[in-house]
Design a protein around this motif. Structure first.
Motif, PDB file in Angstrom:
ATOM      1  N   ALA A 140       0.860  -1.183   0.000  1.00 23.43           N
ATOM      2  CA  ALA A 140       0.000   0.000   0.000  1.00 23.43           C
ATOM      3  C   ALA A 140       0.896   1.233   0.000  1.00 23.43           C
ATOM      4  O   ALA A 140       2.034   1.192   0.477  1.00 23.43           O
ATOM      5  N   PRO A 141       0.404   2.360  -0.536  1.00 22.69           N
ATOM      6  CA  PRO A 141       1.200   3.587  -0.501  1.00 22.69           C
ATOM      7  C   PRO A 141       1.479   4.029   0.932  1.00 22.69           C
ATOM      8  O   PRO A 141       0.712   3.744   1.853  1.00 22.69           O
ATOM      9  N   GLY A 142       2.589   4.716   1.103  1.00 28.09           N
ATOM     10  CA  GLY A 142       2.950   5.226   2.425  1.00 28.09           C
ATOM     11  C   GLY A 142       3.636   6.565   2.290  1.00 28.09           C
ATOM     12  O   GLY A 142       3.259   7.384   1.442  1.00 28.09           O
ATOM     13  N   THR A 143       4.664   6.766   3.090  1.00 28.38           N
ATOM     14  CA  THR A 143       5.395   8.034   3.095  1.00 28.38           C
ATOM     15  C   THR A 143       6.841   7.798   2.691  1.00 28.38           C
ATOM     16  O   THR A 143       7.491   6.869   3.160  1.00 28.38           O
ATOM     17  N   ILE A 144       7.325   8.663   1.796  1.00 33.02           N
ATOM     18  CA  ILE A 144       8.725   8.657   1.395  1.00 33.02           C
ATOM     19  C   ILE A 144       9.349   9.952   1.890  1.00 33.02           C
ATOM     20  O   ILE A 144       8.887  11.045   1.555  1.00 33.02           O
ATOM     21  N   ALA A 145      10.404   9.836   2.698  1.00 31.68           N
ATOM     22  CA  ALA A 145      11.142  11.005   3.172  1.00 31.68           C
ATOM     23  C   ALA A 145      12.415  11.145   2.361  1.00 31.68           C
ATOM     24  O   ALA A 145      13.233  10.224   2.325  1.00 31.68           O
ATOM     25  N   MET A 156      14.495  14.341  -7.045  1.00 34.14           N
ATOM     26  CA  MET A 156      13.988  13.054  -6.567  1.00 34.14           C
ATOM     27  C   MET A 156      12.593  13.215  -5.968  1.00 34.14           C
ATOM     28  O   MET A 156      11.682  12.430  -6.266  1.00 34.14           O
ATOM     29  N   ALA A 157      12.397  14.231  -5.128  1.00 37.85           N
ATOM     30  CA  ALA A 157      11.098  14.448  -4.495  1.00 37.85           C
ATOM     31  C   ALA A 157      10.031  14.749  -5.534  1.00 37.85           C
ATOM     32  O   ALA A 157       8.920  14.199  -5.481  1.00 37.85           O
ATOM     33  N   ALA A 158      10.341  15.611  -6.499  1.00 33.58           N
ATOM     34  CA  ALA A 158       9.357  15.974  -7.519  1.00 33.58           C
ATOM     35  C   ALA A 158       8.979  14.784  -8.387  1.00 33.58           C
ATOM     36  O   ALA A 158       7.792  14.540  -8.659  1.00 33.58           O
ATOM     37  N   GLU A 159       9.979  14.025  -8.818  1.00 35.84           N
ATOM     38  CA  GLU A 159       9.720  12.895  -9.716  1.00 35.84           C
ATOM     39  C   GLU A 159       8.910  11.811  -9.018  1.00 35.84           C
ATOM     40  O   GLU A 159       7.967  11.246  -9.590  1.00 35.84           O
ATOM     41  N   GLY A 166      -0.154   8.525  -4.924  1.00 32.14           N
ATOM     42  CA  GLY A 166      -0.751   7.944  -3.724  1.00 32.14           C
ATOM     43  C   GLY A 166       0.185   7.992  -2.520  1.00 32.14           C
ATOM     44  O   GLY A 166      -0.257   7.845  -1.372  1.00 32.14           O
ATOM     45  N   TRP A 167       1.466   8.202  -2.779  1.00 30.37           N
ATOM     46  CA  TRP A 167       2.452   8.281  -1.707  1.00 30.37           C
ATOM     47  C   TRP A 167       2.608   9.734  -1.241  1.00 30.37           C
ATOM     48  O   TRP A 167       2.531  10.665  -2.044  1.00 30.37           O
ATOM     49  N   GLN A 168       2.825   9.918   0.043  1.00 30.21           N
ATOM     50  CA  GLN A 168       3.158  11.238   0.570  1.00 30.21           C
ATOM     51  C   GLN A 168       4.678  11.388   0.558  1.00 30.21           C
ATOM     52  O   GLN A 168       5.398  10.601   1.166  1.00 30.21           O
ATOM     53  N   VAL A 169       5.161  12.395  -0.160  1.00 31.39           N
ATOM     54  CA  VAL A 169       6.597  12.656  -0.234  1.00 31.39           C
ATOM     55  C   VAL A 169       6.927  13.865   0.638  1.00 31.39           C
ATOM     56  O   VAL A 169       6.281  14.910   0.529  1.00 31.39           O
ATOM     57  N   GLU A 170       7.925  13.694   1.502  1.00 29.81           N
ATOM     58  CA  GLU A 170       8.395  14.782   2.341  1.00 29.81           C
ATOM     59  C   GLU A 170       9.845  15.078   1.997  1.00 29.81           C
ATOM     60  O   GLU A 170      10.655  14.159   1.835  1.00 29.81           O
ATOM     61  N   LEU A 171      10.166  16.365   1.869  1.00 29.66           N
ATOM     62  CA  LEU A 171      11.528  16.791   1.570  1.00 29.66           C
ATOM     63  C   LEU A 171      12.089  17.471   2.813  1.00 29.66           C
ATOM     64  O   LEU A 171      11.585  18.511   3.252  1.00 29.66           O
ATOM     65  N   LEU A 193       6.967  22.107  -6.069  1.00 31.33           N
ATOM     66  CA  LEU A 193       6.875  21.047  -5.065  1.00 31.33           C
ATOM     67  C   LEU A 193       5.519  21.065  -4.372  1.00 31.33           C
ATOM     68  O   LEU A 193       4.922  20.008  -4.126  1.00 31.33           O
ATOM     69  N   ASP A 194       5.010  22.252  -4.092  1.00 32.11           N
ATOM     70  CA  ASP A 194       3.687  22.366  -3.468  1.00 32.11           C
ATOM     71  C   ASP A 194       2.605  21.834  -4.401  1.00 32.11           C
ATOM     72  O   ASP A 194       1.683  21.127  -3.962  1.00 32.11           O
ATOM     73  N   ARG A 195       2.717  22.151  -5.681  1.00 30.44           N
ATOM     74  CA  ARG A 195       1.734  21.661  -6.665  1.00 30.44           C
ATOM     75  C   ARG A 195       1.722  20.138  -6.714  1.00 30.44           C
ATOM     76  O   ARG A 195       0.652  19.525  -6.902  1.00 30.44           O
ATOM     77  N   LEU A 196       2.872  19.529  -6.530  1.00 32.09           N
ATOM     78  CA  LEU A 196       2.971  18.074  -6.582  1.00 32.09           C
ATOM     79  C   LEU A 196       2.623  17.408  -5.249  1.00 32.09           C
ATOM     80  O   LEU A 196       2.644  16.184  -5.144  1.00 32.09           O
ATOM     81  N   GLY A 197       2.345  18.209  -4.244  1.00 30.82           N
ATOM     82  CA  GLY A 197       1.957  17.658  -2.948  1.00 30.82           C
ATOM     83  C   GLY A 197       3.114  17.292  -2.050  1.00 30.82           C
ATOM     84  O   GLY A 197       2.929  16.581  -1.053  1.00 30.82           O
ATOM     85  N   VAL A 198       4.328  17.776  -2.371  1.00 27.32           N
ATOM     86  CA  VAL A 198       5.497  17.479  -1.544  1.00 27.32           C
ATOM     87  C   VAL A 198       5.458  18.354  -0.293  1.00 27.32           C
ATOM     88  O   VAL A 198       5.322  19.579  -0.387  1.00 27.32           O
TER      89      VAL A 198
END
Length: 361
Positions: A140-145, A156-159, A166-171, A193-198
């Motif tokens: 299942a999707p999760g969080t990528i830091a 990396m965060a944007a891509e 479905g994953w939450q990306v945090e930079l 980055l904000d537009r992409l939900g990072v």
């Protein structure tokens, strides 16, 4: 005597087949016999590793194709040691290769800065393919830091955010994201980055990486996967072999990229501490490595005697498939106010990256 010198062939060994090593081998191989030592069969286009991590199609050209038509023999092996007095390179297959001149182009690797758990639990850009597999196998999707607010971390965060919504990306960065860009350039990066939900966490120092995420000075940051995109460090072999190096481990060189301690060794790319008049100490980058490699190919190939010269012109970022940025810079690497953004910026980035491969020849 001059004609004899012109036709004399040497055996030149190039270690490393990256942005500096490959163009050097190609240029030298027009005149001299070259042994190119690298374990890879394909050129690793490191500035596209964020695309690999996100599952995009690969862009790895066979090394045999890159050096085709030159006097270059590719020895598939990893360098384990150097005997600078005996002029020998030792390999992990048990062999040794002698040389008349050595071109050291082993480059750099991701630095973990002694952060506990970073090497164990974090995925650096060098392990992009493994990261892609981990994401694909997740139930299942999760969080990528993503740790690091430099170009690698931003891309990396944007891509990842665009490829896996479905994953939450945090930079997460100890400084500011893209803080070296012009005000307009940094603003565009943050907007993208904000537009992409990072989710961006600035001024957050990571103190440890665990199986559950990050520990920071401001508290824990839970994450299912951690991407470690901190700064780079040179390969330690130069210092271990006895080449004169600076405090950061990069080899000290003269204006023709020859080692100050061993002038029969040319050091190029991220492994070299290169000072250019009017510019200063060059940073580790594809943009500096490729010109060093091409110059060394001309120098050792007998097509120039001039010292190495370099000026910066631009920095570029991809911010997903439909957005990018081209930041114009002065020759000394300081920022100009002009930036090209959006799809035009993306096309400019793509043109530069594709041009790099052509420049290897």
């Amino acid at each position: 005597m001059a004609a004899q010198q012109h036709t004399e062939q040497k055996h030149i060994v190039v270690v490393g087949a990256g942005y500096a090593g490959l163009p050097a081998a190609n240029g030298i191989g027009r005149r001299h016999r070259v042994t190119l030592i690298a374990p890879e069969t394909h050129f690793l286009h490191r500035v596209r590793q964020h695309e690999t991590a996100a599952g995009r199609p690969g862009h790895r050209r066979p090394i045999a194709r890159v050096v085709r038509g030159r006097k270059v023999t590719h020895r598939r092996a990893r360098v384990t040691g150097l005997d600078l007095n005996a002029r020998k390179v030792f390999l992990d297959d048990g062999g040794a290769v002698s040389y008349d001149t050595l071109v050291y182009a082993l480059g750099s690797r991701t630095a973990f800065h002694g952060v506990p758990g970073a090497a164990e639990h974090g995925y650096p850009a060098e392990r992009a393919a493994e990261l892609r597999q981990r994401i694909a196998e997740a139930t299942a999707p999760g969080t990528i830091a993503v740790v690091g607010g430099g170009a690698t971390g931003i891309e990396m965060a944007a891509e990842l955010a665009e490829a896996h919504p479905g994953w939450q990306v945090e930079l997460v960065t100890a400084d500011r994201v893209g803080g070296w860009f012009s005000e307009r350039g940094r603003s565009h990066v943050l907007t993208a980055l904000d537009r992409l939900g990072v989710r961006v966490r600035e001024h957050t120092e990571v103190t440890a990486v665990t199986a559950d995420g990050l520990r920071t000075a401001d508290g824990p940051v839970p994450a299912d996967l951690v991407v470690w995109a901190a700064s780079m460090e040179p390969h330690p072999l130069a210092a271990e072999a006895g080449l004169a190096v600076g405090p950061d481990g990069r080899a000290l060189v003269d204006d023709r990229l020859r080692s100050l301690s061993h002038p029969d060794v040319h050091v190029i790319g991220d492994a070299a501490a290169v000072d250019v008049p009017g510019v200063g100490r060059l940073r580790m980058a594809c943009a500096t490595a490729l010109p060093m490699g091409r110059y060394t190919g001309r120098l050792l190939g007998g097509r120039t005697t001039k010292p190495f010269a370099f000026r910066y012109a631009a920095q570029c970022l991809s911010l997903g498939r439909g957005d990018g940025m081209l930041q114009l810079i002065h020759g000394d690497d300081s920022m100009r106010p002009t930036v090209l953004t959006g799809f035009a910026g993306r096309l400019a980035k793509a043109a530069i990256v594709n041009g790099v491969v052509a420049g290897l020849r």
